[in-house]
Write an enzyme that holds these catalytic residues in place. Structure first.
Site, PDB file in Angstrom:
ATOM      1  N   GLN A   2       2.636   9.989   1.375  1.00 11.98           N
ATOM      2  CA  GLN A   2       3.941   9.334   1.376  1.00 11.98           C
ATOM      3  C   GLN A   2       4.783   9.717   0.158  1.00 11.98           C
ATOM      4  O   GLN A   2       5.987   9.487   0.145  1.00 11.98           O
ATOM      5  CB  GLN A   2       3.787   7.819   1.431  1.00 11.98           C
ATOM      6  CG  GLN A   2       3.222   7.320   2.743  1.00 11.98           C
ATOM      7  CD  GLN A   2       3.099   5.819   2.732  1.00 11.98           C
ATOM      8  OE1 GLN A   2       2.101   5.279   2.292  1.00 11.98           O
ATOM      9  NE2 GLN A   2       4.142   5.157   3.214  1.00 11.98           N
ATOM     10  N   HIS A  16      -4.159   1.044   7.672  1.00 12.15           N
ATOM     11  CA  HIS A  16      -2.819   1.627   7.716  1.00 12.15           C
ATOM     12  C   HIS A  16      -2.724   2.797   6.739  1.00 12.15           C
ATOM     13  O   HIS A  16      -2.261   3.889   7.105  1.00 12.15           O
ATOM     14  CB  HIS A  16      -1.792   0.545   7.372  1.00 12.15           C
ATOM     15  CG  HIS A  16      -0.381   1.024   7.326  1.00 12.15           C
ATOM     16  ND1 HIS A  16       0.533   0.701   8.301  1.00 12.15           N
ATOM     17  CD2 HIS A  16       0.286   1.790   6.425  1.00 12.15           C
ATOM     18  CE1 HIS A  16       1.701   1.250   7.999  1.00 12.15           C
ATOM     19  NE2 HIS A  16       1.580   1.924   6.860  1.00 12.15           N
ATOM     20  N   GLU A  17      -3.175   2.598   5.515  1.00 12.03           N
ATOM     21  CA  GLU A  17      -3.091   3.663   4.502  1.00 12.03           C
ATOM     22  C   GLU A  17      -4.047   4.807   4.830  1.00 12.03           C
ATOM     23  O   GLU A  17      -3.710   5.977   4.643  1.00 12.03           O
ATOM     24  CB  GLU A  17      -3.360   3.107   3.101  1.00 12.03           C
ATOM     25  CG  GLU A  17      -2.379   2.043   2.645  1.00 12.03           C
ATOM     26  CD  GLU A  17      -0.912   2.411   2.794  1.00 12.03           C
ATOM     27  OE1 GLU A  17      -0.557   3.601   2.672  1.00 12.03           O
ATOM     28  OE2 GLU A  17      -0.101   1.496   3.046  1.00 12.03           O
ATOM     29  N   CYS A  63       6.341   0.149   7.336  1.00  4.53           N
ATOM     30  CA  CYS A  63       5.861   1.269   6.532  1.00  4.53           C
ATOM     31  C   CYS A  63       6.980   1.750   5.615  1.00  4.53           C
ATOM     32  O   CYS A  63       8.124   1.868   6.049  1.00  4.53           O
ATOM     33  CB  CYS A  63       5.399   2.401   7.448  1.00  4.53           C
ATOM     34  SG  CYS A  63       4.736   3.828   6.586  1.00  4.53           S
ATOM     35  N   LEU A  64       6.626   2.039   4.371  1.00  9.12           N
ATOM     36  CA  LEU A  64       7.617   2.548   3.434  1.00  9.12           C
ATOM     37  C   LEU A  64       8.171   3.906   3.874  1.00  9.12           C
ATOM     38  O   LEU A  64       9.259   4.293   3.461  1.00  9.12           O
ATOM     39  CB  LEU A  64       7.018   2.658   2.027  1.00  9.12           C
ATOM     40  CG  LEU A  64       6.586   1.325   1.391  1.00  9.12           C
ATOM     41  CD1 LEU A  64       5.913   1.570   0.050  1.00  9.12           C
ATOM     42  CD2 LEU A  64       7.762   0.372   1.254  1.00  9.12           C
ATOM     43  N   GLY A  67       0.836  -1.194   0.000  1.00 11.54           N
ATOM     44  CA  GLY A  67       0.000   0.000   0.000  1.00 11.54           C
ATOM     45  C   GLY A  67       0.869   1.242   0.000  1.00 11.54           C
ATOM     46  O   GLY A  67       2.020   1.210   0.439  1.00 11.54           O
TER      47      GLY A  67
END
Length: 168
Positions: free
Chosen positions: A49, A130-131, A88-89, A44
């Site tokens: 982000q 999360h997103e 997380c990215l 995601g």
């Protein structure tokens, strides 16, 4: 490919604005987000982000779901919860268990602006939550206790310092 913003960037702590234009610019952004997410090996990616403060995220869970969620609203969550490890990215290299509702119903718009509803459980429910948190300026580490969060930030900073040294 888009740059992925990481811990400390202001856009990650802001509430995102609704998408109002469903045009070719939105399509380009969504396509670039899917490409960036795939390159980073994520499931995601939310617009904040990549430095865009819009209520939009993309999810690609192979064999389950590949979709853009525009102006999403979680309309129902289960009482039952599930705890699983998240990463997380935008906080690369650290993971921690996070408790979330086990099931969610989300209403959103697609790339054309058409409304759809998804009932999700398992990894899809977790990814949606999360997103969606990103759209409200919340990172997964913000859901941890103060002690856990501080530990994650220290681990992130230590990892980043080491990787910067290797690149120099």
């Amino acid at each position: 490919m888009l740059d992925i913003y990481t811990l400390g960037e202001e856009v990650l702590s802001e509430k995102s604005q609704p998408v109002t234009k469903f045009d070719s610019g939105l399509r380009v952004l969504v396509d670039a987000m899917f490409e960036t997410m795939a390159e980073a090996d994520g499931v995601g990616l939310a617009a904040p982000q990549v430095g865009v403060s819009l209520r939009l995220f993309v999810i690609n869970i192979h064999g389950v779901e590949k979709r853009a969620y525009i102006n999403p609203q979680i309309i129902e969550t289960s009482i039952e919860t599930d705890t699983a490890e998240e990463g997380c990215l935008s906080v690369p290299g650290v993971w921690h268990d996070v408790e979330r509702p086990a099931r969610v119903n989300v209403q959103a718009q697609d790339i054309e602006g058409k409304v759809f509803t998804v009932k999700a459980e398992g990894l899809l429910a977790r990814a949606i939550q999360h997103e969606n948190d990103h759209l409200n300026g919340t990172l997964f580490i913000d859901r941890l206790t103060l002690e856990e969060r501080e530990s994650m930030v220290k681990a992130y900073e230590k990892r980043n310092k080491a990787s910067r040294r290797r690149k120099a």
